[in-house]
Design a protein around this motif. Structure first.
Motif, PDB file in Angstrom:
ATOM      1  N   ILE A 333       0.851  -1.188   0.000  1.00 45.54           N
ATOM      2  CA  ILE A 333       0.000   0.000   0.000  1.00 45.54           C
ATOM      3  C   ILE A 333       0.890   1.243   0.000  1.00 45.54           C
ATOM      4  CG2 ILE A 333      -1.681   1.314   1.361  1.00 45.54           C
ATOM      5  CD1 ILE A 333      -2.771  -1.366   2.334  1.00 45.54           C
ATOM      6  N   ASN A 334       0.567   2.182  -0.862  1.00 47.37           N
ATOM      7  CA  ASN A 334       1.327   3.430  -0.918  1.00 47.37           C
ATOM      8  C   ASN A 334       0.839   4.347   0.203  1.00 47.37           C
ATOM      9  OD1 ASN A 334       2.556   5.843  -1.507  1.00 47.37           O
ATOM     10  ND2 ASN A 334       2.395   5.541  -3.713  1.00 47.37           N
ATOM     11  N   ILE A 335       1.503   4.242   1.336  1.00 43.19           N
ATOM     12  CA  ILE A 335       1.046   4.927   2.540  1.00 43.19           C
ATOM     13  C   ILE A 335       1.028   6.438   2.350  1.00 43.19           C
ATOM     14  CG2 ILE A 335       1.490   5.251   5.014  1.00 43.19           C
ATOM     15  CD1 ILE A 335       0.955   2.388   4.479  1.00 43.19           C
ATOM     16  N   LYS A 336       2.076   6.958   1.718  1.00 46.90           N
ATOM     17  CA  LYS A 336       2.185   8.412   1.568  1.00 46.90           C
ATOM     18  C   LYS A 336       1.017   8.953   0.755  1.00 46.90           C
ATOM     19  CE  LYS A 336       7.162   8.441   1.951  1.00 46.90           C
ATOM     20  NZ  LYS A 336       8.416   8.396   1.222  1.00 46.90           N
ATOM     21  N   LYS A 337       0.753   8.301  -0.373  1.00 50.33           N
ATOM     22  CA  LYS A 337      -0.319   8.767  -1.250  1.00 50.33           C
ATOM     23  C   LYS A 337      -1.662   8.707  -0.523  1.00 50.33           C
ATOM     24  CE  LYS A 337      -1.963   6.958  -5.300  1.00 50.33           C
ATOM     25  NZ  LYS A 337      -1.747   5.942  -6.351  1.00 50.33           N
ATOM     26  N   ARG A 338      -1.895   7.632   0.183  1.00 47.32           N
ATOM     27  CA  ARG A 338      -3.169   7.477   0.880  1.00 47.32           C
ATOM     28  C   ARG A 338      -3.316   8.524   1.978  1.00 47.32           C
ATOM     29  NH1 ARG A 338      -5.787   5.309  -3.022  1.00 47.32           N
ATOM     30  NH2 ARG A 338      -5.406   3.086  -3.368  1.00 47.32           N
ATOM     31  N   THR A 339      -2.228   8.784   2.695  1.00 46.32           N
ATOM     32  CA  THR A 339      -2.282   9.788   3.756  1.00 46.32           C
ATOM     33  C   THR A 339      -2.592  11.157   3.176  1.00 46.32           C
ATOM     34  OG1 THR A 339      -0.643   8.504   4.972  1.00 46.32           O
ATOM     35  CG2 THR A 339      -1.001  10.762   5.705  1.00 46.32           C
TER      36      THR A 339
END
Lengths: 444, 511
Positions: A333-339
């Protein structure tokens, strides 16, 4: 597979013995205890206020007001729930909502912008603020608590800066509709009384006399409001049928896949109870002035974000991030993008709240939105959202917002001092979390 | 006769049904350096936790004497009062406090109710000289290197007037020079009359400084010897000495063509600059299970995590899959290229425990079952059922929260998640740790099924039997590098241990 099927088939059997029936009720109650406890809490709060205010609390007028009052915090609570589920926190939403409300007022009052461009600009501004906050949290690894605390302080100052410390208003009529307007009626239309010579009739204070005419007869009836709002009633029918259809479809799908479902009798009771609640919600407003646009907006946003959190990849990723950040990251999961995305959504929702607030008050004040972040967080938490992340529902957040607004509204009706209003609200929050933790321990 | 500084008699300790220690006898003489050796999981740490009072008396069987006096520790404080001080692998210093504050933490010198700073600094200075550390007591611990921090830990123990020092892998994170310095200081402490218990995987160090050595295996004492009366071969043989039991379903495979090639792979820890993986080269063939053995801290997990993109851009080297050079800077890149990693510690790194089986299964391939960002529930359910059936996951329903499953079933859910990404290379880090024998066997069977379908498997395991039983070929890592490579037919536990402890080096490659 066999094992999975068997257990569900047993539960499907509708010819249950009485004891089994209660067992299932108890089981499903325990399973959904969070959702039930907050509904029960809301019910109890309403009951208490109805009793204490001599049923003034339950009047359609008051309830309609209550829903309208809860709309700003409701919108914020929707966003806050997603933020909390993702494992973050946003302390700035009150200041941001106030700031955007003030910006909208300035565009309207100082620059004479029409409503639509004002609203679009305000939403874009909200999204931009979300980008700013999300950038610091996601890409610069600063805890959301600190980033949004900084924004909370800074935007409070920005409000003073752009308003020069003055209240800015009034807004244009079309803008005001968002916060003050009601869904129109088709059969009845509100008009002013006109005498035989075509002149507007004025009352003793010099205001035009209001009344309404019906589509089917030209007779004029004096009165502030029509007997009922047909469009709202129509909407309630649509919602209830859609709700029932979805429940049946879901049930059939679950049976097809061999999942456990409630026995038919219980499912029926549940559907009826929910339909009655939906009907009651709409009818209360249908017999006042119709459903306010702001409330309708919260209702629609609630449905949209219910779908976003439950049925989209984005929603799934939010729960995964909040549930176990390390595992979510290692799952690709792309954590940065989701955040970043969740903060943009929160910023946009804060803008919506700011617009509703300014429209409802017909002005932007320097203190607008103060402490809203605390109400929104409280609403989300009372609605069952975990501060640790990974747990929470939009439905719960809206119920939580209603609890907060009911406390405000009820205590105001009773003329309780503000001092006590704050103390009671704080205590209810603590109580809600304690009940949550206590019941969760028991279940484990 | 002089009584022992520490004497443990018939110690037994159970965790649930697992017997971690049984009738262990351990005796340490006054003023000696006593090494404690054994494989991962042999029971060294458990034994030391009993000595330190972390497992209070009553939670284990047997008797514990300090200086001939029977002790019953109720907590770590009692153990400290008896003069025992333990220095753990993971340092227990408060990084944001000064050296002086750390040394006296919990035992502060006071004047009335205030801390007596003057006395504290004076004493701290004296103690720091004793451990040959030339730093200021007012320095912050966070500014010190790992080696210096290790010495501060020892200073802390001295400040508590400890007579028995227990050092658990003290050199694991140190450079060779730092380690040598530490060993010198330990020797000096012995000469001053302190007793030291030394736990290390580095056998060279054991032979360098210890007077006597006790070997543990499977929770039992094997033997206590004078160090000069034993050599490394004998020591290793005694550490592993057991027969391979037949729970490993081996199928004969033909080695296919090379699929996954790693060249000159080096990874530096961005915080310390230490090379955790140092110039690793290996090839993974079609239909092969390649085992990676090594002791804890040898850099195995770091190797696979960095290959999987979890370390971002701090890596150096090349990866090829089917001849194509890969650029992997995130986990997502790795997944898209067909690499899957079943990480160690499934509860921490593998599962979202609050989510159900279905949601965990689809987590890494949710795009495959979605249209325009909306998850297709029907597809999700059928996908999940597919893996529940294939991997024989036992649960009430696919809506069961993974937190409620047994270890074996949890591991199978993690496997499902990765199988659903259709990997070409499946990396397993300690895939059977903490699960029962039946589930282990099933996981080996699943691995074999995958290999037959053409997936290459890379498996890290600390259990020597497992590595020998499952892999076709074994790489052994030692301090970040590959120390040896053996075909399973030529491998033995002794040989693996010789490489893993650095006793044999890469130039003796047997292939």
């Amino acid at each position: 597979m066999n094992l999975l099927k068997q257990s569900s088939v047993e539960n499907l059997n509708s010819d249950l013995k009485k004891s089994e029936f209660w067992e299932i009720i108890l089981f499903s109650f325990k399973k959904n205890i969070r959702q039930y406890t907050m509904l029960i809490a809301l019910f109890v709060i309403w009951l208490v206020f109805t009793f204490l205010t001599g049923s003034l609390f339950l009047s359609p007028r008051n309830l309609s007001n209550l829903f309208l009052q809860s709309s700003t915090v409701g919108v914020l609570a929707i966003g806050m729930t997603m933020i909390l589920v993702a494992g973050h926190l946003d302390l700035s939403v009150g200041s941001v909502a106030g700031f955007i409300g003030a910006a909208a007022a300035i565009l309207q009052v100082n620059y004479n912008w029409p409503a639509v461009p004002t609203i679009l600009t305000a939403l874009a501004l909200g999204a931009l603020i979300g980008v700013w906050q999300g950038y610091w949290v996601a890409y610069r690894k600063i805890p959301a608590f600190i980033v949004t605390l900084a924004s909370m302080i800074a935007f409070r100052g920005a409000i003073l800066g752009i308003t020069d410390g003055r209240t800015i208003g009034p807004m244009s009529d079309s803008f005001k509709l968002i916060g003050q307007g009601y869904l129109p009626s088709i059969i009845f239309s509100q008009v002013t009384q006109i005498d035989s010579s075509g002149k507007i009739v004025l009352d003793e204070l010099g205001n035009p006399v209001l009344g309404f005419t019906s589509l089917f007869s030209n007779s004029f009836t004096i009165g502030e409001q029509p007997p009922f709002n047909d469009l709202t009633i129509l909407l309630s029918f649509i919602c209830i049928s859609a709700f029932i259809m979805m429940r049946i479809k879901k049930r059939n799908a679950r049976i097809k896949y061999g999942f456990t479902v409630l026995p038919k009798s219980l499912e029926f009771v549940s559907i009826v109870l929910f339909s009655i609640s939906i009907a009651a919600f709409f009818l209360v407003m249908a017999f006042y002035m119709g459903i306010p646009y702001a409330v309708l907006l919260v209702f629609i946003l609630g449905i949209i974000f219910h779908i976003v959190t439950n049925n989209t990849i984005f929603g799934r990723h939010l729960y995964a991030m909040g549930g176990n950040l390390e595992a979510a990251k290692l799952s690709g999961i792309n954590i940065k993008k989701r955040t970043l995305s969740v903060f943009i959504l929160m910023g946009t929702l804060a803008a919506v709240a700011g617009i509703i607030l300014t429209a409802r008050l017909n002005a932007a004040t320097t203190s607008a939105g103060q402490n809203f972040e605390l109400d929104a967080i409280s609403a989300a938490i009372i609605g069952g959202t975990s501060t640790m992340g990974g747990v929470g529902t939009i439905f719960g957040a809206i119920i939580g917002a209603l609890v907060m607004a009911s406390l405000d509204n009820g205590m105001s009706l009773m003329n309780i001092e503000v001092t006590w209003q704050y103390i009671v609200k704080g205590s209810i929050l603590l109580l809600a979390v304690w009940v949550d933790i206590a019941t969760r321990k028991k279940n484990e | 006769m002089i009584c022992s500084a520490l004497e443990m008699k018939n110690i037994g300790k159970k965790f649930g049904v697992v017997q971690a220690l049984s009738s262990v006898n351990f005796s340490v003489k006054k003023g000696e350096i006593h090494a404690l050796c054994g494989e991962n999981g042999a029971g060294k740490s458990t034994l030391m936790k009993i000595v330190s009072g972390l497992y209070p008396s009553g939670s284990f069987e047997g008797e514990l004497f300090v200086d001939g006096v029977l002790q019953s520790f109720k907590g770590t404080r009692d153990s400290e009062n008896a003069g025992i001080s333990i220095i753990y692998q993971e340092l227990a210093l408060v990084k944001e406090m000064t050296v002086c504050e750390n040394i006296f933490l919990g035992h502060e010198y006071t004047k009335n109710i205030f801390i007596d700073w003057e006395k504290s600094y004076c004493q701290a200075k004296k103690i720091l000289e004793e451990v040959n550390l030339k730093i200021n007591p007012t320095d912050k611990v966070s500014q010190l290197g790992i080696g210096e921090q290790q010495l501060v830990e020892i200073a802390k123990a001295i400040a508590k007037n400890a007579n028995i020092l227990i050092l658990d892998e003290p050199t694991a994170a140190l450079t060779e020079k730092e380690a040598d310095n530490l060993l010198e200081i330990i020797k000096e402490l012995r000469n001053k009359g302190k007793t030291c218990i030394y736990i290390s995987h580095r056998l060279k160090e054991v032979f360098k400084i210890s007077d006597r050595v006790t070997i543990l295996r499977d929770g039992k004492t094997v033997v206590t010897n004078k160090t000069i009366e034993i050599n490394e071969d004998k020591l290793i043989a005694k550490m592993v000495g057991r027969e391979l039991t037949q729970i490993y379903p081996r199928i004969e495979k033909k080695l296919g063509s090379p699929i996954f090639v790693v060249k000159n792979w080096t990874v530096e820890n961005p915080n310390t600059g230490q090379k955790v993986v140092n110039n690793v080269n290996f090839v993974l063939h079609q239909g092969e299970i390649l085992g990676i053995a090594g002791l804890m801290g040898a850099g195995r997990t770091e190797l696979v995590m960095s290959l999987f993109g979890a370390w971002g851009k701090v890596t150096n080297g090349e990866i090829y899959l089917n001849g194509k050079k890969l650029q992997i800077v995130s986990e997502k890149d790795a997944i898209q290229e067909g690499i899957a990693l079943v990480s160690e510690d499934r509860k921490r790194y593998g599962l979202i425990l609050g989510m159900d089986i279905k949601e965990n299964t689809t987590l890494s391939s949710i795009e495959k079952i979605s249209n325009f960002g909306i998850v297709n529930e029907n597809k999700e359910i059928s996908a999940s059922y597919k893996y529940v059936n294939e991997l024989r996951i036992k649960a009430k329903s696919i809506e069961e929260k993974t937190g409620n499953l047994s270890g074996g079933n949890q591991q199978k859910v993690v496997l499902s998640k990765w199988l659903m990404t259709h990997p070409k290379v499946l990396i397993l880090d300690e895939p059977t740790r903490g699960i029962d024998v039946g589930a282990k066997f099933e996981i080996y069977k699943i691995m074999n099924e995958l290999v037959e379908k053409g997936v290459c498997v890379l498996m890290i395991s600390s259990e020597l039997q497992e590595v020998l039983g499952v892999s076709d070929r074994i790489l052994i890592m030692h301090e970040g590098s590959i120390a040896g490579e053996i075909l399973y037919k030529n491998a033995s536990q002794e040989k693996i241990m010789q490489y893993a402890t650095g006793y044999l080096k890469g130039e003796n490659l047997i292939l």
